[in-house]
Design a protein around this motif. Structure first.
Motif, PDB file in Angstrom:
ATOM      1  N   ILE A  21      -1.209  -1.815  -4.505  1.00  0.00           N
ATOM      2  CA  ILE A  21      -0.519  -2.172  -5.754  1.00  0.00           C
ATOM      3  C   ILE A  21       0.097  -3.552  -5.548  1.00  0.00           C
ATOM      4  O   ILE A  21       0.831  -3.773  -4.582  1.00  0.00           O
ATOM      5  CB  ILE A  21       0.601  -1.177  -6.125  1.00  0.00           C
ATOM      6  CG1 ILE A  21       0.048   0.227  -6.359  1.00  0.00           C
ATOM      7  CG2 ILE A  21       1.362  -1.662  -7.359  1.00  0.00           C
ATOM      8  CD1 ILE A  21       1.128   1.260  -6.666  1.00  0.00           C
TER       9      ILE A  21
ATOM     10  N   THR B  31       0.848  -1.181   0.000  1.00  0.00           N
ATOM     11  CA  THR B  31       0.000   0.000   0.000  1.00  0.00           C
ATOM     12  C   THR B  31       0.888   1.237   0.000  1.00  0.00           C
ATOM     13  O   THR B  31       1.944   1.264   0.650  1.00  0.00           O
ATOM     14  CB  THR B  31      -0.944   0.032   1.216  1.00  0.00           C
ATOM     15  OG1 THR B  31      -0.184  -0.103   2.421  1.00  0.00           O
ATOM     16  CG2 THR B  31      -1.954  -1.098   1.129  1.00  0.00           C
TER      17      THR B  31
ATOM     18  N   ASP C  79      -2.590   7.107  -0.971  1.00  0.00           N
ATOM     19  CA  ASP C  79      -3.547   7.053  -2.075  1.00  0.00           C
ATOM     20  C   ASP C  79      -3.448   8.241  -3.027  1.00  0.00           C
ATOM     21  O   ASP C  79      -3.856   8.136  -4.184  1.00  0.00           O
ATOM     22  CB  ASP C  79      -4.980   6.885  -1.561  1.00  0.00           C
ATOM     23  CG  ASP C  79      -5.419   7.996  -0.619  1.00  0.00           C
ATOM     24  OD1 ASP C  79      -4.714   9.008  -0.495  1.00  0.00           O
ATOM     25  OD2 ASP C  79      -6.491   7.836   0.001  1.00  0.00           O
TER      26      ASP C  79
ATOM     27  N   ARG D 116      -0.864   6.897  -5.618  1.00  0.00           N
ATOM     28  CA  ARG D 116      -0.955   5.520  -6.126  1.00  0.00           C
ATOM     29  C   ARG D 116      -0.962   5.469  -7.657  1.00  0.00           C
ATOM     30  O   ARG D 116      -0.230   4.683  -8.272  1.00  0.00           O
ATOM     31  CB  ARG D 116      -2.198   4.823  -5.560  1.00  0.00           C
ATOM     32  CG  ARG D 116      -2.182   3.283  -5.702  1.00  0.00           C
ATOM     33  CD  ARG D 116      -2.858   2.789  -6.967  1.00  0.00           C
ATOM     34  NE  ARG D 116      -4.247   3.157  -7.008  1.00  0.00           N
ATOM     35  CZ  ARG D 116      -5.231   2.349  -6.575  1.00  0.00           C
ATOM     36  NH1 ARG D 116      -4.960   1.181  -6.077  1.00  0.00           N
ATOM     37  NH2 ARG D 116      -6.488   2.760  -6.701  1.00  0.00           N
TER      38      ARG D 116
ATOM     39  N   ALA E  26      -5.162   2.384  -2.047  1.00  0.00           N
ATOM     40  CA  ALA E  26      -3.727   2.410  -1.781  1.00  0.00           C
ATOM     41  C   ALA E  26      -2.964   1.209  -2.342  1.00  0.00           C
ATOM     42  O   ALA E  26      -1.731   1.222  -2.376  1.00  0.00           O
ATOM     43  CB  ALA E  26      -3.495   2.493  -0.275  1.00  0.00           C
TER      44      ALA E  26
ATOM     45  N   VAL F  53      -3.550  -4.205  -9.620  1.00  0.00           N
ATOM     46  CA  VAL F  53      -4.305  -3.884  -8.413  1.00  0.00           C
ATOM     47  C   VAL F  53      -5.294  -5.013  -8.161  1.00  0.00           C
ATOM     48  O   VAL F  53      -6.091  -5.348  -9.037  1.00  0.00           O
ATOM     49  CB  VAL F  53      -5.058  -2.538  -8.542  1.00  0.00           C
ATOM     50  CG1 VAL F  53      -5.995  -2.339  -7.351  1.00  0.00           C
ATOM     51  CG2 VAL F  53      -4.069  -1.383  -8.639  1.00  0.00           C
TER      52      VAL F  53
END
Length: 384
Positions: A359, A305, A308, A311, A357, A327
């Motif tokens: 990935i 994470t 955000d 991201r 958040a 994701v």
């Protein structure tokens, strides 16, 4: 050209190829001996009594719901952080779907949220018929606690273990169905082992096993004990239920059986790589996956994470230099189809917070340390 590093990939070796060739040169491309051999091997590995291979995990989830009697008027709960199939399988049966928010550490269905939702559902007289915990990234949900709640409130359990073959919960193989009625695995190419496309449903219940066998193959039986009258002859069969053509081919099963022999090595390699990520990323401003002490994860995915507000830039920057991040997952309740069913942003805040958040970094058994170091270096650069 710089090598593209995907987030996941299959590992097909010479023995896998030969196993497929052997089937191609045999008398049976489908409905032959390879499928039951694969089923038996997976059941034995997991410690389950029955296993039924299917053409996908989605199909296996569908027949699992049907075998448990899910239909119109019933309610099925699952996690919002999963692939849509975990919820769609109940809609296929005419049931209604709802979700339980996730635990902010494991990203799995929260036992606390489940208990609170069950209390409210009991008061309103609308308890779920089935709960589908999803073992996200290969880490088991807290199945003993979920099972205890099922005994208290009377719901059935389907473990969506699509990510989790080769993992363990409380030192026992995921898939043994100790805490569930049915467990489902996926053998998609990016999963731990592959059959190209495919899935499997496991159970310890003989009655459910009979239903799964019928539902997978048109509802047809050749077993005289299941027929409504004496067979007309040795050719005879009866359709005694409305089933589907969800069978796995012998070609796929042969690949899966060969892959199964390397399952533990695949998972061991993933653990080695995950430990390297844990160490390499410890100094970076990212959140790394937390592992519950009751679990030995199959480590299908390695989600980090990041703040955000960055991201998208981090994701696009990594993709631009050949790092195939992804994701996992867009919350199911935010999909347009589910929005039409009445779900809204804000319904499951922990799931939505995680999604903003998350990935998934590349992780697969054959990922080289050099390429992993390249992933870490590229991520570090994006975070500067």
């Amino acid at each position: 050209m710089t090598e593209f590093i995907p987030y996941g990939r299959q590992d097909i070796g010479a023995a896998d190829i030969q196993a497929v060739i052997d089937v191609l040169q045999s008398d049976f491309l489908t409905q032959g001996p390879a499928v039951p051999a694969f089923e038996t091997a997976v059941a034995n590995y997991c410690g389950a009594r029955h296993a039924f291979a299917a053409n996908s995990a989605t199909s296996a989830l569908h027949i699992a719901c049907l075998a448990l009697g899910v239909g119109p008027g019933d309610l099925v709960w699952t996690s919002p952080i999963t692939f849509v199939a975990s919820a769609n399988c109940a809609l296929y049966c005419g049931a209604t779907v709802d979700f339980v928010d996730i635990d902010p550490r494991t990203y799995n269905l929260s036992v606390t949220a489940l208990a609170e939702k069950l209390q409210a559902a009991e008061r309103s007289g609308r308890l779920p018929k089935v709960v589908i915990p999803v073992h996200l990234c290969g880490q088991s949900c807290e199945m003993a606690a979920i099972h205890a709640l099922s005994q208290q409130y009377g719901f059935k359990i389907i473990e969506d273990a699509s990510h989790a073959i080769g993992g363990k919960y409380r030192d026992q193989p995921i898939g043994n169905c100790r805490y569930s009625d049915i467990t489902v695995f996926s053998f998609h190419p990016v999963k731990i082992i592959t059959t190209a496309e495919g899935g499997m449903a496991l159970t310890n219940n003989a009655e459910l096993a009979q239903k799964l066998a019928l539902l997978r193959s048109h509802g047809i039986t050749r077993d005289p004990s299941q027929m409504t009258h004496q067979a007309d002859g040795p050719w005879y069969y009866q359709q005694i239920a409305l089933g589907y053509n969800y069978r796995m081919t012998d070609i796929q099963a042969a690949l899966g059986l060969s892959q199964l022999s390397r399952l533990e090595q695949f998972v061991k390699n993933r653990h080695h790589l995950a430990a390297r990520y844990d160490s390499s990323l410890s100094a970076l401003p990212v959140g790394i996956p937390w592992q519950h002490p009751d679990n030995y994860s199959a480590l299908h995915l390695y989600p980090i994470t990041v703040p955000d507000n960055i991201r998208s830039n981090v994701f696009e920057g990594l993709r631009a230099v050949g790092i195939g991040v992804n994701v996992h997952y867009i919350p199911v309740h935010l999909q347009p189809y589910y929005r039409k069913l009445g779900f809204q942003p804000g319904d499951f805040p922990e799931a939505e917070r995680y999604y903003r958040a998350a990935i998934s970094l590349p992780l697969y058994a054959t990922l080289t340390e050099a390429n992993q170091d390249r992933v870490v270096a590229a991520l570090s650069e994006q975070l500067q």
